[in-house]
Design a protein around this motif. Sequence first.
Motif, PDB file in Angstrom:
ATOM      1  N   LEU A 140      -2.173   5.783   8.169  1.00  0.00           N
ATOM      2  CA  LEU A 140      -3.629   5.793   7.933  1.00  0.00           C
ATOM      3  C   LEU A 140      -3.997   4.800   6.836  1.00  0.00           C
ATOM      4  O   LEU A 140      -4.994   4.087   6.922  1.00  0.00           O
ATOM      5  N   GLU A 141      -3.182   4.765   5.783  1.00  0.00           N
ATOM      6  CA  GLU A 141      -3.462   3.860   4.674  1.00  0.00           C
ATOM      7  C   GLU A 141      -3.331   2.395   5.121  1.00  0.00           C
ATOM      8  O   GLU A 141      -4.151   1.553   4.775  1.00  0.00           O
ATOM      9  N   VAL A 162      -5.986   6.630   1.113  1.00  0.00           N
ATOM     10  CA  VAL A 162      -5.757   7.954   1.707  1.00  0.00           C
ATOM     11  C   VAL A 162      -4.916   8.811   0.765  1.00  0.00           C
ATOM     12  O   VAL A 162      -4.959  10.038   0.824  1.00  0.00           O
ATOM     13  N   TYR A 163      -4.171   8.188  -0.126  1.00  0.00           N
ATOM     14  CA  TYR A 163      -3.307   8.965  -1.028  1.00  0.00           C
ATOM     15  C   TYR A 163      -4.088   9.708  -2.100  1.00  0.00           C
ATOM     16  O   TYR A 163      -3.548  10.579  -2.778  1.00  0.00           O
ATOM     17  N   LEU A 215       0.159   9.748   6.933  1.00  0.00           N
ATOM     18  CA  LEU A 215      -0.745   9.303   5.855  1.00  0.00           C
ATOM     19  C   LEU A 215      -0.522   7.826   5.557  1.00  0.00           C
ATOM     20  O   LEU A 215      -1.470   7.080   5.339  1.00  0.00           O
ATOM     21  N   ALA A 216       0.744   7.419   5.545  1.00  0.00           N
ATOM     22  CA  ALA A 216       1.061   6.023   5.251  1.00  0.00           C
ATOM     23  C   ALA A 216       0.452   5.107   6.309  1.00  0.00           C
ATOM     24  O   ALA A 216      -0.096   4.050   5.988  1.00  0.00           O
ATOM     25  N   GLY A 241      10.245   5.415   7.387  1.00  0.00           N
ATOM     26  CA  GLY A 241       9.864   6.159   6.180  1.00  0.00           C
ATOM     27  C   GLY A 241       8.359   6.252   5.971  1.00  0.00           C
ATOM     28  O   GLY A 241       7.908   6.651   4.911  1.00  0.00           O
ATOM     29  N   TYR A 242       7.582   5.872   7.002  1.00  0.00           N
ATOM     30  CA  TYR A 242       6.121   5.931   6.848  1.00  0.00           C
ATOM     31  C   TYR A 242       5.571   7.120   7.639  1.00  0.00           C
ATOM     32  O   TYR A 242       5.656   7.146   8.870  1.00  0.00           O
ATOM     33  N   ASP A 243       5.014   8.084   6.926  1.00  0.00           N
ATOM     34  CA  ASP A 243       4.438   9.248   7.590  1.00  0.00           C
ATOM     35  C   ASP A 243       3.024   8.921   8.062  1.00  0.00           C
ATOM     36  O   ASP A 243       2.553   7.794   7.905  1.00  0.00           O
ATOM     37  N   SER A 286       0.802  -1.224   0.000  1.00  0.00           N
ATOM     38  CA  SER A 286       0.000   0.000   0.000  1.00  0.00           C
ATOM     39  C   SER A 286       0.831   1.268   0.000  1.00  0.00           C
ATOM     40  O   SER A 286       0.408   2.279  -0.524  1.00  0.00           O
ATOM     41  N   ALA A 287       2.013   1.216   0.572  1.00  0.00           N
ATOM     42  CA  ALA A 287       2.757   2.471   0.701  1.00  0.00           C
ATOM     43  C   ALA A 287       4.187   2.382   0.191  1.00  0.00           C
ATOM     44  O   ALA A 287       4.911   3.356   0.194  1.00  0.00           O
ATOM     45  N   GLY A 288       4.605   1.216  -0.278  1.00  0.00           N
ATOM     46  CA  GLY A 288       5.956   1.087  -0.799  1.00  0.00           C
ATOM     47  C   GLY A 288       7.000   1.080   0.317  1.00  0.00           C
ATOM     48  O   GLY A 288       6.675   1.192   1.496  1.00  0.00           O
ATOM     49  N   VAL A 289       8.246   0.932  -0.085  1.00  0.00           N
ATOM     50  CA  VAL A 289       9.333   0.838   0.886  1.00  0.00           C
ATOM     51  C   VAL A 289      10.428   1.834   0.513  1.00  0.00           C
ATOM     52  O   VAL A 289      10.810   1.926  -0.648  1.00  0.00           O
ATOM     53  N   ARG A 335     -10.337  -3.092   5.792  1.00  0.00           N
ATOM     54  CA  ARG A 335     -10.976  -3.740   4.643  1.00  0.00           C
ATOM     55  C   ARG A 335     -10.813  -5.246   4.694  1.00  0.00           C
ATOM     56  O   ARG A 335     -11.754  -5.997   4.530  1.00  0.00           O
ATOM     57  N   ASP A 377      10.356   3.928  -4.726  1.00  0.00           N
ATOM     58  CA  ASP A 377       9.369   2.900  -4.398  1.00  0.00           C
ATOM     59  C   ASP A 377       8.188   3.426  -3.581  1.00  0.00           C
ATOM     60  O   ASP A 377       7.040   3.094  -3.836  1.00  0.00           O
ATOM     61  N   ARG A 378       8.495   4.257  -2.570  1.00  0.00           N
ATOM     62  CA  ARG A 378       7.430   4.772  -1.708  1.00  0.00           C
ATOM     63  C   ARG A 378       6.434   5.635  -2.475  1.00  0.00           C
ATOM     64  O   ARG A 378       5.281   5.747  -2.104  1.00  0.00           O
TER      65      ARG A 378
END
Lengths: 87, 419
Positions: free
Chosen positions: A45-46, B141-142, A42-43, A38-40, A16-19, A53, B74-75
């Motif tokens: 939340l996602e 959310v993005y 928003l990340a 590296g996950y803010d 969902s948010a990549g690396v 889900r 990637d992110r």
Amino acid sequence: MSRFDLDELRQIMRASAGVDEGVDLAGDIGDLEFGDLGYDSLAVLELVSQVQRTHGIVIPDEAVEEMPTPNRAVEYINRLAMEGKAS
Amino acid sequence: MGSPTLTPATARRTGVVTGLGVVAPTGTSTADHWDAVLAGRSGIREITRFDASVYPVRHAGTIPEFESRTRVPDRLVPQTDRWTHFGLAAAEEALADADVDPAGLPEYEMAVVTASSSGGVEFGQREMESLYQHGPSWVSVYQSIAWFYAATTGQISIRHGMRGTCGVLCGEQAGGLDAIGQGRRLLRQGTRLVVTGGTDASLGPYGLVSQLRSGCVSTVDDPETAYLPFDRLPHGHLPGEGGAMVVVETEESASARGAGRGYGTVLGYAAGFDQSTTTGRPPVLARVIRQALDDARLDPSDVDVVFADAAGEHRRDRVESAALAEVLGPGAVPVTAPKTLTGRLLAGGAALDVATALLSLRDQVIPPTHGPIRLSPDHEIDLVQDEPREVPLRHALVVARGYAGFTGALVLGRGDRTR
């Protein structure tokens, strides 16, 4: 729901948010802060909305504050799932 | 950064283009694009990102070989739209080409100004599908940061630590010129370096339908003859995706880094807006071209090549050729439209034309307009066709017009870069 674990969270993080470059998700990340991985916000939340889900549970947005690290997120989600079963 | 001091020197300060980055149907790097343009290799292909077989337009300038996974961090791949992927990749190439390491420069003296016409339309459609098919919690959310016009500017700014005055310009096909014009304005106000240009990626179902509504898109099903600007019987244009980013800096900044006069300088810029044809007011294009030349302090005879807007619709082609004949003289200056190889790229179109014009100035060769165009006698222009034309080139004029009235002109001067 079946017990939610760190490996499943890793999968969701990847999809969902990549690396970020230089981050090894397969490594010992459980107690590292999401921000340091590296996950803010928003990340995170996602990630949370993905868990909602796939597991059919409802997680309030404020809960993000109780999930500073992957391990704490896993704990929180499992606790919530147990409470959901009990009620 | 304090308030800008506009001395006569800074008020006239021009921008030196020191780096180019291209992601276009003609190639996913500046070098590949320029090779294709000179060889006349078209990037018009069948649309394959979705099943377009039931749509009245099945061909477009597409970039199937672009791989987000290898060109975008990637992110950022799942967080941003395809149009932002193009912008990030082009910006990275432009900065590398300029040999700029943003980490070594003051972050508030660098800015990002891009053009966008469609925003994150493909990302948005996907999330709307999730909303309607599965419910609100399925919307990423993005979506909140991916769809809106400033997303590309913001992501480039964050990625490269460029925290000066950033912005986005939405002027349809003219937006790329407006962005570069705004970039030059910032250089006059204390910014030393700007990443500017434009991209768009509006070739999903919703994006394509939005473009069809303009009535300007060609429904001719043959990719070779669908888009023939200045022809006796033009049918409209084909859409395309992609664009270009350029690094523009002050002369002081460029020379301090040993970049000299780069690919060239942004000498003049002007913009205007056409009223509806029902008002009877004349098109603004001739006036805008004159203003851009005045801004550059050049005479019409100083222009050696024109990169045309090339609408591909007879009335609009006529407006353009008449304006060029009026200001520059009938048939006086070679005119070309390499966008016949890519289709019209919305916000990416004029930005790509600027990159192509700078390469043209560098190599002293005018790339040809592609396709079997039978030039209409209504157009008193010297249209470069079939083969590249090698002639001495000092200055290039880039003309762009966007749907509903956006009009821009940009004048570029030759630099000293050799490759």
